[in-house]
Structures are given as C-alpha cells and as structure tokens.
Write a protein that holds these residues in place. Structure first.
Motif, PDB file in Angstrom:
ATOM      1  N   SER B  32       0.847  -1.193   0.000  1.00 13.06           N
ATOM      2  CA  SER B  32       0.000   0.000   0.000  1.00 13.06           C
ATOM      3  C   SER B  32       0.880   1.241   0.000  1.00 13.06           C
ATOM      4  CB  SER B  32      -0.892   0.008   1.254  1.00 13.06           C
ATOM      5  OG  SER B  32      -1.579  -1.211   1.383  1.00 13.06           O
ATOM      6  N   PHE B  34       0.967   5.726  -0.155  1.00 15.13           N
ATOM      7  CA  PHE B  34       0.186   6.889   0.256  1.00 15.13           C
ATOM      8  C   PHE B  34       0.944   8.163  -0.066  1.00 15.13           C
ATOM      9  CE2 PHE B  34      -2.305   3.910   2.618  1.00 15.13           C
ATOM     10  CZ  PHE B  34      -1.397   2.978   3.079  1.00 15.13           C
ATOM     11  N   TYR B  36       0.904  12.105   1.345  1.00 14.56           N
ATOM     12  CA  TYR B  36       0.443  13.057   2.344  1.00 14.56           C
ATOM     13  C   TYR B  36       0.922  14.445   1.953  1.00 14.56           C
ATOM     14  CZ  TYR B  36      -0.599   9.241   5.620  1.00 14.56           C
ATOM     15  OH  TYR B  36      -1.113   8.124   6.233  1.00 14.56           O
ATOM     16  N   GLN B  38       1.825  18.139   3.727  1.00  9.81           N
ATOM     17  CA  GLN B  38       2.113  18.738   5.021  1.00  9.81           C
ATOM     18  C   GLN B  38       2.463  20.202   4.830  1.00  9.81           C
ATOM     19  OE1 GLN B  38       5.407  17.077   7.298  1.00  9.81           O
ATOM     20  NE2 GLN B  38       4.424  17.636   9.232  1.00  9.81           N
ATOM     21  N   PRO B  44       0.665  16.075   8.888  1.00  9.65           N
ATOM     22  CA  PRO B  44       0.434  15.492   7.555  1.00  9.65           C
ATOM     23  C   PRO B  44      -1.046  15.203   7.345  1.00  9.65           C
ATOM     24  CG  PRO B  44       2.256  14.401   8.677  1.00  9.65           C
ATOM     25  CD  PRO B  44       1.578  15.266   9.691  1.00  9.65           C
ATOM     26  N   LEU B  46      -3.585  13.060   4.689  1.00 13.48           N
ATOM     27  CA  LEU B  46      -3.643  12.075   3.608  1.00 13.48           C
ATOM     28  C   LEU B  46      -4.418  12.637   2.425  1.00 13.48           C
ATOM     29  CD1 LEU B  46      -3.080   9.094   2.753  1.00 13.48           C
ATOM     30  CD2 LEU B  46      -5.371   8.568   3.619  1.00 13.48           C
ATOM     31  N   PHE B  49      -4.252   7.445  -1.711  1.00 19.21           N
ATOM     32  CA  PHE B  49      -3.660   6.149  -1.441  1.00 19.21           C
ATOM     33  C   PHE B  49      -3.899   5.267  -2.667  1.00 19.21           C
ATOM     34  CE2 PHE B  49      -7.604   3.860  -0.793  1.00 19.21           C
ATOM     35  CZ  PHE B  49      -8.483   4.844  -0.380  1.00 19.21           C
ATOM     36  N   TYR B  51      -3.264   1.054  -4.148  1.00 25.43           N
ATOM     37  CA  TYR B  51      -2.863  -0.311  -3.831  1.00 25.43           C
ATOM     38  C   TYR B  51      -2.532  -1.125  -5.078  1.00 25.43           C
ATOM     39  CZ  TYR B  51      -5.430   0.925   0.426  1.00 25.43           C
ATOM     40  OH  TYR B  51      -5.894   1.564   1.547  1.00 25.43           O
ATOM     41  N   LEU B  88       4.699  14.068   1.202  1.00 22.60           N
ATOM     42  CA  LEU B  88       5.354  12.893   1.762  1.00 22.60           C
ATOM     43  C   LEU B  88       4.804  11.638   1.110  1.00 22.60           C
ATOM     44  CD1 LEU B  88       4.951  13.868   5.530  1.00 22.60           C
ATOM     45  CD2 LEU B  88       6.970  14.209   4.124  1.00 22.60           C
ATOM     46  N   THR B  92       3.662   0.845   3.055  1.00 21.62           N
ATOM     47  CA  THR B  92       3.654  -0.183   4.089  1.00 21.62           C
ATOM     48  C   THR B  92       4.689  -1.218   3.707  1.00 21.62           C
ATOM     49  OG1 THR B  92       1.925  -1.406   2.945  1.00 21.62           O
ATOM     50  CG2 THR B  92       1.228   0.127   4.645  1.00 21.62           C
ATOM     51  N   THR B  93       5.316  -1.814   4.706  1.00 22.13           N
ATOM     52  CA  THR B  93       6.298  -2.855   4.452  1.00 22.13           C
ATOM     53  C   THR B  93       5.599  -4.208   4.428  1.00 22.13           C
ATOM     54  OG1 THR B  93       6.751  -3.270   6.771  1.00 22.13           O
ATOM     55  CG2 THR B  93       7.969  -1.485   5.714  1.00 22.13           C
ATOM     56  N   THR B  98       5.063   1.266   8.565  1.00 19.96           N
ATOM     57  CA  THR B  98       4.922   2.246   7.503  1.00 19.96           C
ATOM     58  C   THR B  98       6.210   3.038   7.417  1.00 19.96           C
ATOM     59  OG1 THR B  98       2.557   2.425   7.960  1.00 19.96           O
ATOM     60  CG2 THR B  98       3.554   4.165   6.631  1.00 19.96           C
ATOM     61  N   PHE B 100       8.137   6.305   5.596  1.00 24.05           N
ATOM     62  CA  PHE B 100       7.938   7.557   4.875  1.00 24.05           C
ATOM     63  C   PHE B 100       9.218   7.984   4.180  1.00 24.05           C
ATOM     64  CE2 PHE B 100       3.869   9.563   6.078  1.00 24.05           C
ATOM     65  CZ  PHE B 100       3.413   8.639   7.004  1.00 24.05           C
ATOM     66  N   GLY B 101       9.054   8.647   3.054  1.00 21.43           N
ATOM     67  CA  GLY B 101      10.157   9.370   2.457  1.00 21.43           C
ATOM     68  C   GLY B 101      10.362  10.683   3.198  1.00 21.43           C
TER      69      GLY B 101
END
Lengths: 114, 110
Positions: B32, B34, B36, B38, B44, B46, B49, B51, B88, B92-93, B98, B100-101
């Motif tokens: 998954s 996403f 965000y 900010q 942040p 959302l 998203f 999938y 951002l 998910t791993t 989760t 983030f970059g």
C-alpha cells in the motif's frame, strides 16, 4: 468531530526526567502509531499498535515505550529522555493498517530535551 | 534497511501547470502506498492512497503505481498556490510498519 488529540503540544524538559505524551482518538480505529519528524529525515515510525494489547517496534524504538490498554489511547513514554530525542512527535490512527481510507494525524508535540 | 526515496526539491511550478512528484521504494513486499501533504508547522494530511498498479484519480490529483519498477508518483493538475507544501510518500512494508520518504517541497508560483 473525528480527531486525534495529542497532549501536550509543546514540552521542554531536562535530561532524565520521565515524561508521557498522550494520544487519544475518537474514531474506534484499530491501528495507531507514533512517529518522530526531524529535518531532512522525514517521519520515522517509533512504535505501532494493531489493536488493544498488541504493540510492536517501528524503525526507531530505542528510548521509547508505549502501551495500548484501551482502543482509544496510545501514550508514548520516555523513561529517561536525552537531547537526541528532541523532535516533533506525531500520533496517528487509521481504521486498519492496510486500509488507510481514514488516516488521521494528531496536531503534533514539539519536545525539547535540554 | 527498507527505504522510500524522494527528491527533496524544492520543485517550483507556475500556477496552472502540472506538478509531478516522484517516489521509489526498496521493499518489493510493500502493498500500500500513500501521499500526504504537510503544510509548514502542520500535521500530515492524507490526500491519496493506491494499492494496485496503474493510475488512480481524485479531482486534480492522480496517483500512479508501477510495482515492477517500484515507483510511485503524484500528479497535481492545475496547480494552485495553495498546493505549496511538502509532499510525503509512504509505503507499508511486508510486515505492519509504515515507512515515509523525507518529502518533496513544492512551490507553486502565482
């Protein structure tokens, strides 16, 4: 109103003095997380919780503890804060880990450890 | 170490243009993804998203996912000054974490 509430918003403390940052959500969300945000490093996950009494480490758990005794609350505990834990902290919740259709962040807590 | 990489920017686009934000991820097990937004000093929020491989559109935003290339992008059409923020990317791993970059700063010039 659906929200994630963190307290306090700002905190200055001294090295070694135990502190707790509270997080509460009113959306009956299962999944809750704590992140810290540092310049140039983005958001890094500290701990997460899949549900009541189920917690696990994120990428940077050292120096932190959490508990999830109730679904709505997920406090972050710093037993002996150190200056390298100075950061902006965010609590977040979502319906479940994979379904981020409702993903909310708290307002943030800016912590300074001197 | 599983990672999500973003160009830190800043990315500057004129008002009305298309802003293109890119992100790569290292964990092939990620399911998954996403985006965000900010604003400075804020939490942040959302905005998208995704999938499945392909495109997903929501208003002026389009998220694109290419799992073979481990690449996620966000297109913002008709960019507005109010879109100026840090974006951002997160994934998910294979477990329940989760990642983030570090975020891309976007400036939309009026």
């Amino acid at each position: 109103e659906a929200q994630v509430t963190q307290n306090p918003r700002y905190l200055i403390t001294v090295t070694g003095k135990k502190l707790t940052v509270t997080c509460s959500q009113n959306m009956n969300h299962e999944y809750m997380s704590w992140y810290r945000q540092d310049p140039g490093l983005g958001l890094r996950q500290i701990y997460y919780s899949m549900n009541v009494e189920v917690t696990d480490k994120g990428d940077v758990p050292e120096g932190y503890k959490v508990s999830r005794k109730e679904k709505r609350n997920f406090p972050l505990i710093l037993e002996s804060p150190s200056p390298n834990q100075t950061s902006l902290y965010f609590c977040a919740s979502s319906l479940s880990h994979r379904r981020y259709t409702e993903a909310f962040f708290g307002q943030g807590t800016r912590l300074t450890v001197v | 170490q599983k990672e999500v990489e973003q160009n830190s920017g800043p990315l500057s686009v004129p008002e009305g243009a298309i802003a293109s934000l890119n992100c790569t991820y290292s964990d092939r097990g990620s399911q998954s993804f996403f985006w965000y937004r900010q604003y400075s000093g804020k939490s942040p929020e959302l905005i998208m998203f995704i999938y499945s491989n392909g495109d997903k559109e929501d208003g002026r935003f389009t998220a694109q996912l290419n799992k073979a290339s481990q690449y996620v992008s966000l297109l913002i059409r008709d960019s507005q000054p109010s879109d100026s923020a840090t974006y951002l990317c997160a994934a998910t791993t294979g477990g329940f974490k989760t990642i983030f970059g570090a975020g891309t700063r976007l400036f939309v010039k009026a």
